[in-house]
Write a protein that holds these residues in place. Structure first.
Motif, short mmCIF file in Angstrom:
data_model
loop_
_atom_site.label_atom_id
_atom_site.label_comp_id
_atom_site.label_asym_id
_atom_site.label_seq_id
_atom_site.Cartn_x
_atom_site.Cartn_y
_atom_site.Cartn_z
N ILE A 9 -2.31 2.98 3.82
CA ILE A 9 -1.70 2.73 5.13
C ILE A 9 -0.57 3.72 5.38
O ILE A 9 -0.45 4.29 6.47
CB ILE A 9 -1.19 1.28 5.20
CG1 ILE A 9 -2.35 0.31 5.19
CG2 ILE A 9 -0.33 1.07 6.45
CD1 ILE A 9 -1.95 -1.14 4.99
N GLY A 10 0.26 3.96 4.37
CA GLY A 10 1.37 4.88 4.51
C GLY A 10 0.93 6.30 4.79
O GLY A 10 1.56 7.03 5.55
N THR A 11 -0.17 6.71 4.17
CA THR A 11 -0.68 8.06 4.40
C THR A 11 -1.12 8.24 5.85
O THR A 11 -0.78 9.24 6.48
CB THR A 11 -1.86 8.35 3.45
OG1 THR A 11 -1.41 8.22 2.10
CG2 THR A 11 -2.41 9.74 3.67
N PHE A 12 -1.85 7.27 6.37
CA PHE A 12 -2.27 7.35 7.77
C PHE A 12 -1.06 7.31 8.70
O PHE A 12 -0.99 8.06 9.68
CB PHE A 12 -3.24 6.23 8.12
CG PHE A 12 -4.62 6.46 7.57
CD1 PHE A 12 -5.36 7.56 7.92
CD2 PHE A 12 -5.18 5.55 6.69
CE1 PHE A 12 -6.62 7.79 7.40
CE2 PHE A 12 -6.44 5.74 6.18
CZ PHE A 12 -7.17 6.86 6.53
N LEU A 13 -0.10 6.44 8.41
CA LEU A 13 1.10 6.37 9.25
C LEU A 13 1.92 7.66 9.20
O LEU A 13 2.48 8.08 10.20
CB LEU A 13 1.97 5.18 8.83
CG LEU A 13 1.44 3.81 9.18
CD1 LEU A 13 2.35 2.73 8.60
CD2 LEU A 13 1.31 3.65 10.68
N LEU A 14 1.97 8.30 8.04
CA LEU A 14 2.70 9.55 7.90
C LEU A 14 2.05 10.66 8.72
O LEU A 14 2.74 11.43 9.39
CB LEU A 14 2.79 9.94 6.44
CG LEU A 14 3.73 11.08 6.08
CD1 LEU A 14 5.16 10.74 6.48
CD2 LEU A 14 3.66 11.36 4.59
N VAL A 15 0.75 10.73 8.70
CA VAL A 15 0.04 11.74 9.50
C VAL A 15 0.27 11.49 10.99
O VAL A 15 0.55 12.43 11.75
CB VAL A 15 -1.47 11.74 9.16
CG1 VAL A 15 -2.25 12.59 10.14
CG2 VAL A 15 -1.69 12.23 7.74
N VAL A 16 0.20 10.23 11.41
CA VAL A 16 0.44 9.90 12.82
C VAL A 16 1.88 10.21 13.20
O VAL A 16 2.14 10.77 14.27
CB VAL A 16 0.09 8.42 13.09
CG1 VAL A 16 0.57 7.97 14.46
CG2 VAL A 16 -1.40 8.19 12.93
N LEU A 17 2.83 9.86 12.32
CA LEU A 17 4.24 10.14 12.59
C LEU A 17 4.47 11.63 12.80
O LEU A 17 5.12 12.02 13.78
CB LEU A 17 5.10 9.65 11.43
CG LEU A 17 6.56 10.12 11.43
CD1 LEU A 17 7.35 9.34 12.47
CD2 LEU A 17 7.18 9.98 10.07
#
Length: 70
Positions: A9-17
Motif C-alpha cells: 500500500i505504501g509503495t502505491f501511495l508513494l508513487v501517487v504522492l
C-alpha cells in the motif's frame, strides 16, 4: 496489518504522492513564475524539490513499523 501489505500500500501511495506533487508543483510554477527572475525560479524549484520528502518520510516510517500486538 501485516508488514508486507503495508509496504505494498505504501509503495502505491508513494508513487501517487510523487506524481501528483510533481504535477501540482509544475502547474503552479508555469502559472505564477513565467515572468519571474531566474533566482526566484531556482528558489522555488529548490524548495519544492525538497518539500515532498516530508510526507514521503512519514509514509516510509509507517511502512516499516512492525504490526501492533494485541
Amino acid at each position: 496489518m501485516p508488514v508486507r501489505l503495508k509496504k505494498l500500500i505504501g509503495t502505491f501511495l508513494l508513487v501517487v504522492l510523487i506524481a501528483v506533487y510533481a504535477l501540482l508543483a509544475t502547474i503552479i510554477a508555469v502559472a505564477h513564475l513565467g515572468q519571474s527572475s531566474v533566482w526566484v525560479q531556482l528558489a522555488y524549484f529548490f524548495f519544492t524539490g525538497f518539500l515532498w520528502i516530508l510526507p514521503a518520510m512519514y509514509l516510509l516510517w509507517w511502512m516499516v513499523q512492525p504490526p501492533k500486538t494485541r
